[in-house]
Design a protein around this motif. Structure first.
Motif, PDB file in Angstrom:
ATOM      1  N   ARG A  38       0.840  -1.201   0.000  1.00  0.00           N
ATOM      2  CA  ARG A  38       0.000   0.000   0.000  1.00  0.00           C
ATOM      3  C   ARG A  38       0.880   1.258   0.000  1.00  0.00           C
ATOM      4  N   ASP A  41      -4.012 -13.578  -3.008  1.00  0.00           N
ATOM      5  CA  ASP A  41      -2.710 -14.140  -2.658  1.00  0.00           C
ATOM      6  C   ASP A  41      -2.727 -15.640  -2.935  1.00  0.00           C
ATOM      7  N   GLN A  45      -2.993 -14.730   2.209  1.00  0.00           N
ATOM      8  CA  GLN A  45      -3.386 -13.557   2.974  1.00  0.00           C
ATOM      9  C   GLN A  45      -4.462 -12.771   2.228  1.00  0.00           C
ATOM     10  N   THR A  46      -5.170 -11.925   2.959  1.00  0.00           N
ATOM     11  CA  THR A  46      -6.298 -11.214   2.358  1.00  0.00           C
ATOM     12  C   THR A  46      -6.051  -9.723   2.160  1.00  0.00           C
ATOM     13  N   GLU A  47      -5.067  -9.154   2.849  1.00  0.00           N
ATOM     14  CA  GLU A  47      -4.760  -7.732   2.707  1.00  0.00           C
ATOM     15  C   GLU A  47      -3.552  -7.551   1.791  1.00  0.00           C
ATOM     16  N   PRO A  48      -3.545  -6.509   0.972  1.00  0.00           N
ATOM     17  CA  PRO A  48      -2.429  -6.297   0.039  1.00  0.00           C
ATOM     18  C   PRO A  48      -1.084  -6.184   0.753  1.00  0.00           C
ATOM     19  N   TYR A  49      -0.082  -6.837   0.215  1.00  0.00           N
ATOM     20  CA  TYR A  49       1.285  -6.745   0.721  1.00  0.00           C
ATOM     21  C   TYR A  49       2.232  -7.202  -0.370  1.00  0.00           C
TER      22      TYR A  49
END
Length: 270
Positions: free
Chosen positions: A140, A153, A158-162
């Motif tokens: 982000r 992913d 994982q579920t949140e952007p990274y």
């Protein structure tokens, strides 16, 4: 007492034996309409419906048996792929970091080279366009964090952007960064198909393409290629050529995309 050389040889034998026991990673191209039937004949099959292919680890006997199946059009190695241009990315180490505060005009030579300002003056800045970045993920970054509209992913779930590598974030910045991007108003869809080392499997890349297609991507950007071979330049070329041909074969067979080569020899799908 065993020598170090003996231990190394024994270790290699054990590694090869374990890989053989686990099976060879392959991609099976199946005739349209028979994907479920063929998948039902093997254990651990992963169907990728968009390309009518199956990813699985199979023994040599299973591969031979599959080749005799009239509904199987081909069995291909599930080759290793890797993010490219990592050396070039390091030439501007702070440009896409989360702590970057400014960018000099010298850093923007690429935008001037393609006369992007002329396109912007015509009103084309990417507004309303969803670009899927199939890579190591996307962090982000403040230049585009509010325009990451989807994330998947396929490596760690994982579920949140990274992005635990950095390459995908670099690519996203080149595409849609507020300051550095060619299309500073475009939306980003991030599919993580490569791990923290920038490595992955061709089958995972195909899964990422399918996800992007199913979720409404207008453009799919990939900046990846085959891992170099161990035998020097000739083997490296042949390995990369094989991976590229496989990607093109599956994409063309799907009849869902048009393909465009960019000047940096990446493929853009739309």
């Amino acid at each position: 007492m065993m020598s170090i050389r003996t231990i190394i040889i024994m270790s290699l034998v054990i590694i090869v034996s374990l890989q053989t026991a686990a099976g060879v990673p392959v991609i099976i191209k199946v005739a349209d309409g028979y994907l479920d039937d063929v998948a039902a004949t093997m254990h651990g099959a992963k169907k990728i419906e968009l390309f009518s292919v199956i990813a699985a680890d199979l023994s040599e006997d299973e591969i031979k048996k599959l080749s005799e199946n009239p509904y199987v059009e081909g069995v291909y190695p599930d080759v290793d792929v890797k993010a490219v241009d990592e050396i070039q990315m390091l030439s501007m180490p702070d440009l896409f970091s989360t702590t970057a505060t400014s960018v000099s005009e010298a850093d923007m030579w690429n935008l001037d080279f393609i006369n992007v300002s002329g396109v912007w003056k015509m009103g084309y800045k990417g507004s309303g366009v969803k670009v899927a970045v199939i890579d190591t993920g996307v962090a982000r970054h403040p230049d585009f964090a509010d325009r990451i509209v989807a994330f998947a992913d396929f490596v760690n779930g994982q579920t949140e952007p990274y992005d635990d590598n950095g390459h995908g974030t670099h690519v996203a910045g080149t595409i849609a960064g507020e300051i550095t991007g060619v299309a500073p108003e475009a939306e980003i869809m991030a599919a993580k198909v490569l791990d923290s080392r920038g490595s992955g499997k061709l089958s995972t890349v195909l899964m990422g393409i399918q996800w992007a297609y199913e979720n409404g991507a207008d453009v799919i950007s990939m900046s990846l290629g085959a891992l170099p071979g161990l035998g020097g330049a000739t083997e490296k070329f042949s390995t990369q050529e094989r991976a590229t041909k496989l990607i093109f074969r599956f994409i063309r067979a799907s009849e869902k995309f048009t393909m465009t080569w960019t000047t940096s020899c990446r493929v853009t799908l739309s």
